[in-house]
Scaffold this active site. Structure first.
Site, PDB file in Angstrom:
ATOM      1  N   SER A  66       0.788  -1.244   0.000  1.00  0.00           N
ATOM      2  CA  SER A  66       0.000   0.000   0.000  1.00  0.00           C
ATOM      3  C   SER A  66       0.814   1.286   0.000  1.00  0.00           C
ATOM      4  CB  SER A  66      -0.920   0.020   1.219  1.00  0.00           C
ATOM      5  OG  SER A  66      -2.076  -0.683   0.927  1.00  0.00           O
ATOM      6  N   LYS A  69       0.215   3.418  -2.916  1.00  0.00           N
ATOM      7  CA  LYS A  69      -1.028   4.201  -3.067  1.00  0.00           C
ATOM      8  C   LYS A  69      -0.728   5.705  -3.078  1.00  0.00           C
ATOM      9  CE  LYS A  69      -4.269   0.713  -1.387  1.00  0.00           C
ATOM     10  NZ  LYS A  69      -3.950  -0.477  -0.684  1.00  0.00           N
ATOM     11  N   TYR A 191      -4.948  -2.306 -10.013  1.00  0.00           N
ATOM     12  CA  TYR A 191      -4.797  -2.205  -8.552  1.00  0.00           C
ATOM     13  C   TYR A 191      -3.816  -3.257  -8.020  1.00  0.00           C
ATOM     14  CZ  TYR A 191      -5.661  -2.563  -3.601  1.00  0.00           C
ATOM     15  OH  TYR A 191      -5.468  -2.630  -2.231  1.00  0.00           O
ATOM     16  N   TYR A 243      -3.716   2.892   8.266  1.00  0.00           N
ATOM     17  CA  TYR A 243      -4.944   2.145   8.535  1.00  0.00           C
ATOM     18  C   TYR A 243      -5.688   2.799   9.689  1.00  0.00           C
ATOM     19  CZ  TYR A 243      -1.880  -0.893   5.861  1.00  0.00           C
ATOM     20  OH  TYR A 243      -1.010  -1.368   4.914  1.00  0.00           O
ATOM     21  N   VAL A 261       1.412  -3.727   3.900  1.00  0.00           N
ATOM     22  CA  VAL A 261       1.415  -5.006   4.602  1.00  0.00           C
ATOM     23  C   VAL A 261       2.643  -5.872   4.273  1.00  0.00           C
ATOM     24  CG1 VAL A 261      -1.084  -5.119   4.968  1.00  0.00           C
ATOM     25  CG2 VAL A 261      -0.104  -6.118   2.894  1.00  0.00           C
TER      26      VAL A 261
HETATM   27  N1  GLU Z   1      -2.467  -5.608  -1.711  1.00  0.00           N
HETATM   28  C1  GLU Z   1      -2.981  -5.409  -0.392  1.00  0.00           C
HETATM   29  C2  GLU Z   1      -4.473  -5.577  -0.409  1.00  0.00           C
HETATM   30  O1  GLU Z   1      -5.113  -5.102  -1.294  1.00  0.00           O
HETATM   31  C3  GLU Z   1      -2.583  -4.054   0.103  1.00  0.00           C
HETATM   32  C4  GLU Z   1      -2.800  -3.920   1.570  1.00  0.00           C
HETATM   33  C5  GLU Z   1      -1.904  -2.943   2.244  1.00  0.00           C
HETATM   34  O2  GLU Z   1      -0.683  -2.949   2.086  1.00  0.00           O
HETATM   35  O3  GLU Z   1      -2.489  -2.144   2.978  1.00  0.00           O
HETATM   36  O4  GLU Z   1      -5.052  -6.187   0.437  1.00  0.00           O
END
Ligand code: GLU
Length: 307
Positions: A66, A69, A191, A243, A261
């Site tokens: 993430s 992002k 994504y 998060y 993650v």
């Molecule tokens: N590829 C992970 C998912 O979509 C990303 C989660 C993350 O790193 O927050 O669940």
């Protein structure tokens, strides 16, 4: 010129770790992520003057998940502009990164672009605006970092497809509310590739340095975004980058940042530096346990944060 010996500070911090600090669990819900050595620990700090300080496995590539992002949001701000905010919010979510409940209540408008639903909408925007979004996204990241070898991991992307039930649910729910324009498969393909990007701590610190320098990567003299948009991206990282633990990160560390993650965290001290830390074991909120510890100790020992 930096007068702080960050190198020495990193050695001090790591030397102070005790056996009970080795807690947390490596993410396994994406099977390919479980194959990492849980003991890895990398740190790399790059100052805006191009000074480098590192520790441990800082040159080893890992799944940034993430953290990417932030980069997809940056590209969307460039190619789409302020319209992005019509379909994605800027508020912390206070719920899990893949939560469906909030999205249902809020009629398919994700709280922010740092949670999965928000990043999926950003991918939808990119698909609508770019001819070859998967290629152009990667080229954008290579260009702003000056690192041509950055790439997707096909293995991780495939692993995400196989277990991406919740992510598909988020996309379908948003499509039901009219907040996804493109074909679901195409959006999810972008994504999952976005999440699969692999970079080292050193590469991350270089790629995100523009956020510490008013939108310009000072190492390669590349203008990425305007100072105003840099402020916005940093503000979103500060409020939404961890998060449902963004408050805790601000409280303990006091820098804007983003975690993934895969166990990576990037944090920015505007005007000073960008740092990336990688340690794969995650706490119960999905943030790197030792990564948080390193950054907390760094801002405590230097007595420097944005607050
Ligand atoms: N590829 C992970 C998912 O979509 C990303 C989660 C993350 O790193 O927050 O669940």
């Amino acid at each position: 010129m930096s007068v702080i010996d960050y190198q020495k500070i990193f050695h001090h911090i790591v030397a102070g770790f005790k056996d009970d600090d080795d807690c947390g669990k490596v993410a396994t819900y994406i099977p390919e992520l479980a194959n990492v050595d849980p003991k890895k620990l990398g740190i790399h700090l790059t100052t805006v003057e191009n000074n480098h300080f590192c520790f441990g496995d800082s040159n080893e590539k890992f799944s940034i998940q993430s953290i990417s992002k932030v980069l997809s949001l940056t590209l969307a701000l460039k190619v789409v502009g302020e319209e992005v905010w019509d379909r994605v919010g800027v508020e912390p979510s206070g719920s899990a990164f893949n939560s469906l409940v909030q999205l249902e209540y809020e009629k398919g408008i994700p709280r922010n672009p740092m949670i999965n639903a928000g990043a999926i909408v950003i991918c939808d925007f990119l698909l609508s605006c770019l001819d070859n979004p998967k290629y152009e996204l990667l080229e954008f990241i290579r260009k702003i970092s000056g690192i041509a070898s950055i790439d997707y991991s096909v293995k991780v992307a495939e692993s995400e497809v196989q277990t991406g039930f919740r992510n598909y649910s988020l996309a379908n729910l948003m499509k039901g509310f009219g907040n996804i324009d493109n074909d679901i498969e195409a959006v999810m393909d972008l994504y999952f590739h976005l999440c699969s990007i692999e970079m080292s701590c050193k590469e991350l610190a270089q790629a995100f340095l523009f956020l510490a320098a008013d939108g310009i990567n000072p190492i390669i003299n590349e203008t990425v975004i305007s100072p105003g948009r840099t402020k916005r991206v940093n503000a979103i990282m500060q409020m939404c980058g961890f998060y449902d633990e963004a408050g805790e990160f601000a409280f303990r560390v006091g820098l804007p940042g983003k975690s993934g993650v895969g166990g990576g965290i990037v944090a920015v001290h505007p005007g000073k530096y960008c740092i990336a830390v990688w340690s794969p074991k995650l706490n119960k909120n999905g943030n790197s346990y030792r990564g948080m510890r390193v950054l907390e100790e760094l801002t405590t020992k230097t007595q420097l944060s944005i607050f």
